[in-house]
Design an enzyme around this catalytic site. Structure first.
Site, PDB file in Angstrom:
ATOM      1  N   GLU A 298       1.308  20.398  14.960  1.00 30.93           N
ATOM      2  CA  GLU A 298       0.239  20.060  15.889  1.00 30.93           C
ATOM      3  C   GLU A 298      -1.005  20.794  15.405  1.00 30.93           C
ATOM      4  OE1 GLU A 298      -0.761  20.120  20.669  1.00 30.93           O
ATOM      5  OE2 GLU A 298       0.223  21.845  19.749  1.00 30.93           O
TER       6      GLU A 298
ATOM      7  N   ASP B 103       4.244  23.622  17.544  1.00 29.72           N
ATOM      8  CA  ASP B 103       3.213  23.616  18.576  1.00 29.72           C
ATOM      9  C   ASP B 103       2.053  24.523  18.184  1.00 29.72           C
ATOM     10  OD1 ASP B 103       2.515  23.025  21.530  1.00 29.72           O
ATOM     11  OD2 ASP B 103       2.405  25.212  21.425  1.00 29.72           O
TER      12      ASP B 103
END
Length: 535
Positions: free
Chosen positions: A263, A213
């Site tokens: 990401e 993330d």
């Protein structure tokens, strides 16, 4: 049905996999308390195997106060009790593997929950303590330290909220997201060691990969300069120090044949590609394709740019139409603005769901025909639209931090419908789901779509099964009229998508393998329709 990559025992499975994102809280409720859980996922594994996916990516399932949908992690080695137990997670990983499905877990390295033991110890220890060195604690500016240490903006787009919070002892701490998500100090060796140990913990439990993330945010300029007027490099985005972190992570992953997907939101193609060098991350999400409007020229440009970005480092592209953070595909493609931008989201945006559904069906065939890996977000295979959540039920911090301007991300996180005639559309039968399902949700239920030859679910199942026909060959564009996209990969197999207002003639072919909608009376491809052909 095509044989899953895992069953082929292919170490390069991730290069062409179909990966299904599971947002556990909204997937299936096994114990009837209104919240999705691991028991629910385990019960639905046969459905996922039938769909034909190669891997499951689980959004965070760790112990968390859930101030940001589980992305505020209090303990990476424990499953949140609302979802189940660590033993259940291990069973889920093993049971999925038996069905030929790998597991990818989500790691959130930029920050932790304010309930994490490290942060609680830092608060107790006070200013200047070693415990506070694991985070970014600083004195404020101004005559009395009353001003934040920097002018950095929140990573919740458009919120205008501060990224520093002041404590009673005078120190400020950094949180690029909510105050409940303090940023870690990645210059500290203990932070690096802890995350490498977390990777080993999950790889040893059988996971095949890790989604990272906010992968470009970890490293901060130690001087913490203001953003305004500050020359490159950026003080907290895409800093060069990140690559040393990910090279160390790659050595851990290689010991387990594990893979990474990052990401990484970056506009610079050359800097994006650096994360995909052979000794760093295996893949990264392709946000240019996800945010691209429904326009033939722009879609082709996005595909070409993506393939060009990845070619120098030999990494496969990834294709994503939606996820747990963005407006669902059916809704987005039914609006006047068919692109995606966090800054433009608003309540009450007019949507033509019939138009959006036609386009989403065509986009499914387009994305599944492209070279690389494809990510599906749960419910995408059902054609679920974005739900408008009543204001008094919204939970997403993006809504609150925008002072009610941004509707937030809850609309794409509504619990799935499984059985049309059961309470709460079969998500769970004893208690209302944690987010309310729209009244028409039952019409999208799995049991209504499973045996319907024209349903979105049937289209996805057929496309995933037929996808191996495209092989691993590169993409070659074919000449087409304006507004039409067509390309080949494996010899003799073509994908054609018509975005033009007039029907499109097919190239020469011997067999129509699959189409996203009916052909016209003359056997041509209507607007907003796609097909796969064999020559």
């Amino acid at each position: 049905m095509g044989q899953p990559a895992y069953a082929r025992k292919d170490r390069d499975w991730w290069r062409s996999a179909v990966i299904y994102q599971v947002y556990v809280r909204s997937f299936a409720d096994g114990d009837g308390d209104g919240t999705g859980d691991l028991a629910g996922v385990r019960a639905r594994l046969p459905y996922l195997a039938e769909l034909g996916v190669d891997a499951l990516w689980f959004s965070p399932w760790y112990l968390s106060p859930m101030k940001d949908g589980g992305y505020d992690v209090a303990d990476y080695r424990a499953i949140d009790p609302v979802f189940g137990t660590l033993a259940e997670a291990e069973k889920l990983i093993a049971e999925a593997r038996e069905l030929g499905i790998r597991t990818i877990v989500d790691i959130v390295p930029n920050h932790v929950s304010d309930q994490h033991p490290w942060f609680r110890a830092a608060l107790a220890a006070g200013p200047g303590s070693p415990e506070r060195e694991l985070f970014h604690f600083r004195p404020g500016r101004g005559a009395h330290g009353e001003l934040p240490p920097t002018d950095w903006p929140s990573q919740f787009v458009g919120s205008g909220e501060p990224v520093w919070t002041r404590l009673a002892d005078g120190d400020w701490y950094l949180h690029l997201f909510t105050p409940e998500q303090p940023d870690l100090n990645w210059a500290h060796p203990a932070v690096r060691q802890e995350h490498e140990d977390i990777l080993r913990f999950w790889f040893e439990r059988g996971v095949a990969g890790v989604r990272i993330d906010s992968a470009a945010l970890l490293a901060k300029d130690p001087d913490l300069p203001d953003l305004s007027g500050h020359p490159e490099p950026h003080p907290f985005v895409d800093r060069d120090e990140l690559h040393g972190i990910y090279r160390a992570w790659r050595r851990v992953a290689d010991a387990y044949d594990g893979v990474f997907v990052g990401e990484v939101w970056l506009p610079d193609a050359e800097r994006f590609a650096r994360y995909l060098r052979p000794d760093e991350l295996h893949t990264a999400f392709n946000f240019s394709f996800l945010s691209c409007p429904w326009d033939a020229a722009r879609l082709r440009a996005a595909v070409d740019a993506t393939l060009a970005q990845h070619a120098p480092v030999g990494a496969p592209a990834t294709w994503v139409l939606c996820n747990h953070d963005v407006t669902r595909t059916v809704t987005r493609y039914g609006r006047a603005d068919t692109g995606f931008d966090f800054a433009t989201r608003a309540f009450g945006t007019p949507t033509d769901l019939a138009l959006g559904t036609r386009r989403a069906r065509a986009a499914a065939l387009l994305s599944l025909a492209l070279p690389g890996a494809v990510y599906l977000y749960q419910g995408e295979e059902l054609g679920l639209p974005e739900a408008e959540i009543p204001v008094d039920r919204i939970q997403d911090p993006m809504y609150f931090r925008s002072h009610g301007v941004d509707p937030g991300r809850d609309g794409c996180r509504v619990p799935l419908p499984w059985a049309a005639d059961m309470p709460y559309a079969g998500f769970g039968s004893q208690q209302e789901p944690w987010l309310p399902q729209p009244a028409h949700w039952a019409s999208y239920a799995v049991d209504r779509q499973r045996n319907d030859p024209d349903s979105m679910l049937t289209l996805y199942r057929q496309a995933i099964a037929a996808r191996p026909l495209f092989g691993v060959c590169p993409l070659t564009w074919l000449p087409t009229p304006e507004g039409v996209l067509a390309f080949t990969r494996a010899e003799g197999v073509t994908c054609i998508v018509n975005l033009a207002p007039t029907p499109a003639e097919f190239p020469r072919h011997s067999q129509l393998l699959l189409s996203s909608g009916l052909l016209d009376d003359e056997g041509r491809l209507p607007q907003d329709t796609a097909a796969w052909l064999r020559s």
